[in-house]
Design an enzyme around this catalytic site. Structure first.
Site, mmCIF file in Angstrom:
data_model
loop_
_atom_site.group_PDB
_atom_site.id
_atom_site.type_symbol
_atom_site.label_atom_id
_atom_site.label_comp_id
_atom_site.label_asym_id
_atom_site.label_seq_id
_atom_site.Cartn_x
_atom_site.Cartn_y
_atom_site.Cartn_z
ATOM 1 C CB CYS A 22 6.193 11.854 -10.326
ATOM 2 S SG CYS A 22 7.639 11.082 -11.289
ATOM 3 C CG ASP A 70 29.689 26.487 -39.942
ATOM 4 O OD1 ASP A 70 30.827 26.324 -39.688
ATOM 5 O OD2 ASP A 70 28.674 25.979 -40.232
ATOM 6 C CG ASP A 84 27.867 26.809 -36.609
ATOM 7 O OD1 ASP A 84 29.001 26.180 -36.295
ATOM 8 O OD2 ASP A 84 27.416 26.692 -37.460
#
Length: 793
Positions: free
Chosen positions: A25, A489, A689
């Site tokens: 890398c 919810d 959610d």
């Protein structure tokens, strides 16, 4: 022959790199950086995860190469003290100066706290930033603590000098004002001209020197500010008086120059004191951090600095002491006061296994906890960071103010010049013309414009945090007051979120064991309920277990394949809806959630119906009623069956129910609600959610202490209490009202005061007093938010 263009200056960048995992890398990135046009030298250090780049190259080109290589340069923030800002135009000048520094992507300057939060891709090196501030005419320093407090007993050298200067200015100006006061009772006398000059000169050039310095710096930077207006106005009055005295005239105006400077000083001193109160919430949170912790080790107990505390340390907390870090209670029982963190007014009983929040106060018991988070990772540290970030951000409405502030001083200077020339040529009284122009200069106050929004934001977010409502940014605070629809919810939001297996209907003796085996590794609340119900059973081993988003879970046990999930999924697997709903009707009518277990090895076959019960929160009905009373439409948005959802909704008083909604579809429903009714707030747990929270105009995450989903929504409620949703909207409404009031008074003050001064209807002394106290009134008005205590249910 044209001379060659000068070569670009060579630069050096040191950049942190994220995403490198091995030597290849760093080698690849180094090679690509060296191939970037203009780069003379590039080295990448894998161990330190840094890249050093030199050459005649722009930072943007280097960042583009790093991105192209598949790595990232994280953005960092640095907080600075900025000394010398006096009005909104100063804020704009500071921002422009900081944004010119290489690597700076954003700069949020706060006049109320005299601070700047700088976002940079380079090392958080303050040197170039402080140099940029100096070039712009301001002094700066690194802000070690974003809510640095001023002790009541000890003042800084700067504050001590300001107080001394104010006291001496008042002492010197008072004799100049007394003859004016005497005229109110019919006494006509004046101090000798030489005495007026002797009294006014120190005020003008010693104690008023700050206005000359700051005004000159602004002028040199090609801008203007309040100090420039004060310096020009008082210098004109002083100069006119000096000319009159030397010429033998009787009309002297030394008192106007001295008193204006004194009044402005008084106003700034009062303003400074008031502004410090806007950071009281953060100071109160920071005061919750104990300096030391008592740690148990093999050698016994010892007290260590809080900075040396590590995860998994065992910390002993005596009665009355503050808990040093987040952790889990392992020994003892006690009541814990979490009021300043969650807003919970009563102490909470804790027993072994309970989660403890750092900064809360231990009650009557001696307890021991195992730390789970320390330092910047604790809930308290994240709360402080969240509040600081919210206070550092600008509300959208502030951008309009910035645009006005950018042209404010030049426009005032033009009006003052027009007043001077108009009165001088029209009336021929140049003495009065100068006085009227002076009144225009000193009545104009860009300070009030600059303070109107940030002080209200700081006071609002601060008092909200005190009551367990964490507002992530100013935009969420500004939008929340417009909410027309709140979509909830169900599980964990309006219900306790701790479902139990209420019933299982099956002809298969192994149905519960099979269901529990499939869900043994799941974190879903329904899975926990099944596993808990089967705790005394010997479970078979399931393989190939895979969760189907919004549907259920599948897996294999031995040679058989099974599916456990929702009505919709069972239909997709080939079962008839009528058969499923008839079987589940009784349970769904009671508000239970139904799931089916099926053998799907060859021909799908239903094995069992599982019914889950989850009790509504005791506060949920009051929360819904409060929203309705405020004219806000509550909506239940859930993946449960329509009958189950309708039963819960009826108990709570919600008429609008959107059931059998997959998580991916909740965002679409939020969009439909917005089109139908207006601004939408979504309330959920902040994890499952997340798409709907992001799609809503305002996302509100419910949490409890360390389990808050701070990054998932604009607003986080520290208490798992749906009534706090209305509180969050209420504080938004009140804060927005304060912003509007402040902006109204700031604008109307200038719109009325400047024309009156230009028309010759304002004495410079009166104008100076009005200007001095305009910003004080704006800050004081914002501080009224501190009296907010939430709604009473």
């Amino acid at each position: 022959m044209n001379a060659p263009a000068p070569a670009p200056a060579s630069v050096h960048f040191s950049l942190p790199i994220e995403g490198m995992t091995c030597a290849s890398c760093s080698t690849r990135l180094e090679k690509m950086l060296r191939a970037t046009p203009g780069v003379a030298e590039a080295t990448v250090n894998l161990a330190s995860e840094r890249a050093s780049v030199s050459g005649e190259v722009a930072l943007e080109a280097v960042l583009a190469t790093i991105t192209r290589a598949g790595f990232e340069v994280p953005e960092r923030t640095l907080d600075l003290n900025v000394l010398g800002m006096t009005c909104a135009s100063c804020v704009g000048r500071v921002e422009k100066a900081l944004l010119k520094v290489a690597g700076v992507s954003a700069a949020d300057v706060n006049l109320a706290t005299e601070s700047a939060r700088v976002h940079t891709r380079l090392d958080a090196d303050p040197a170039p930033l402080l140099a940029a501030l100096l070039r712009a005419g301001f002094d700066g320093s690194v802000r070690e603590n974003a809510a640095e407090s001023d002790s009541s007993d000890g003042l800084s050298a700067k504050q001590s000098w300001e107080r001394l200067a104010l006291v001496l200015s008042i002492a010197l100006s008072l004799p100049l004002v007394l003859p004016m006061l005497g005229e109110l009772w019919g006494a006509h006398w004046m101090l000798p001209g030489w005495l007026q000059l002797a009294l006014a000169t120190p005020v003008q050039f010693v104690f008023g020197a700050r206005f000359y310095r700051a005004g000159w710096k602004a002028l040199r930077a090609g801008s203007g500010n309040m100090d420039l207006l004060v310096a020009l106005g008082t210098s004109a009055a002083y100069g006119l008086s000096l000319y009159q005295w030397l010429a033998g005239g009787m009309h002297l105006y030394f008192e106007a120059a001295a008193v204006v400077i004194t009044l402005v000083q008084l106003g700034k001193w009062l303003e400074s004191r008031a502004k410090r109160q806007t950071t009281a919430a953060i100071r109160a949170l920071q005061a919750l951090r104990p300096a030391t912790a008592r740690v148990r080790s093999a050698d016994g107990e010892k007290e260590i600095p809080i900075g040396q505390l590590r995860v998994n340390d065992i910390v002993i907390v005596r009665p009355g002491e503050r808990i040093a870090a987040d952790g889990v209670l392992i020994e003892g029982e006690s009541h814990i006061d979490e009021a300043l963190i969650t807003g919970e007014s009563l102490p909470v009983a804790k027993s072994p296994g309970a989660v403890l929040i750092g900064g809360s106060v231990n009650g009557e018991g001696l307890i021991a906890l195992r730390t789970t988070a320390v330092g910047a990772q604790t809930a308290l540290a994240r709360i402080i960071e969240l509040v600081e970030n919210a206070q550092a951000k600008k509300a959208p409405i502030q951008h309009l103010v910035d645009q006005v502030a950018a042209v404010f001083v030049p426009v005032v200077l033009v009006i003052a010049l027009a007043t001077l020339l108009g009165w001088g040529f029209a009336a021929g009284d140049w003495q009065q013309a100068i006085l009227n122009a002076v009144a225009v200069l000193v009545i104009a106050c860009p300070c009030a414009l600059g303070l109107a929004t940030p002080t209200a934001i700081m006071a609002g977010t601060g008092v909200a945090a005190k009551h367990g409502i964490l507002i992530r940014d100013a935009e969420a605070l500004e939008i929340a007051h417009r909410v027309q629809v709140v979509a909830f919810d169900k599980t964990g939001t309006l219900t306790l979120g701790k479902p139990t297996l209420a019933a299982i209907e099956s002809d298969c003796d192994d149905a519960l064991a099979i269901a529990a085996a499939l869900q043994a590794g799941s974190e879903h609340p329904l899975a926990h309920a099944v596993v808990l119900a089967a705790k005394d059973l010997t479970l078979p081993t399931a393989s190939g277990v895979k969760a189907e988003a919004g549907r259920g879970i599948r897996g294999s046990i031995g040679a058989r394949d099974y599916a456990l999930g929702s009505l919709r999924w069972m239909e997709e697997l080939g079962f008839k809806r009528e058969e499923l709903t008839v079987q589940a009707a009784v349970h769904q009518a009671q508000g239970h959630t139904a799931s089916w277990l099926a053998d799907i090895t060859e021909t799908p076959k239903l094995l069992a119906l599982l019914a889950f019960g989850d009790q509504p929160r005791a506060e949920a009905r009051d929360a819904v009623a409060a929203l309705k009373a405020a004219g806000i439409r509550p909506v239940l948005l859930t993946g449960d069956h329509a009958t189950s959802a309708a039963a819960i909704a009826q108990q709570l008083g919600i008429k609008d129910v959107r059931a059998e909604v997959l998580p991916a579809d909740k965002a679409r429903i939020v969009g439909e609600l917005r089109e139908a009714y207006g601004t939408v707030a979504m309330v959920g747990d902040g994890i499952n959610d997340a798409p709907a929270l992001a799609a809503a105009d305002v996302g509100i995450a419910m949490g409890s202490g360390t389990d808050v989903a701070m990054g998932a929504a604009g607003i986080t409620l520290m208490q798992a209490d749906p009534r706090r949703v209305m509180d969050a909207i209420d504080i938004s409404r009140r804060t927005t009202t304060k912003i509007r009031q402040n902006l109204f008074w700031a604008f109307i003050y200038n719109l009325i005061g400047i024309p009156l001064a230009a028309a010759g209807l304002l004495n410079p002394v009166i104008a100076g007093a009005a200007m001095a106290f305009s910003s004080v009134s704006v800050v004081t008005n914002a501080l009224l938010l501190k009296r907010w205590h939430g709604r009473r249910f």
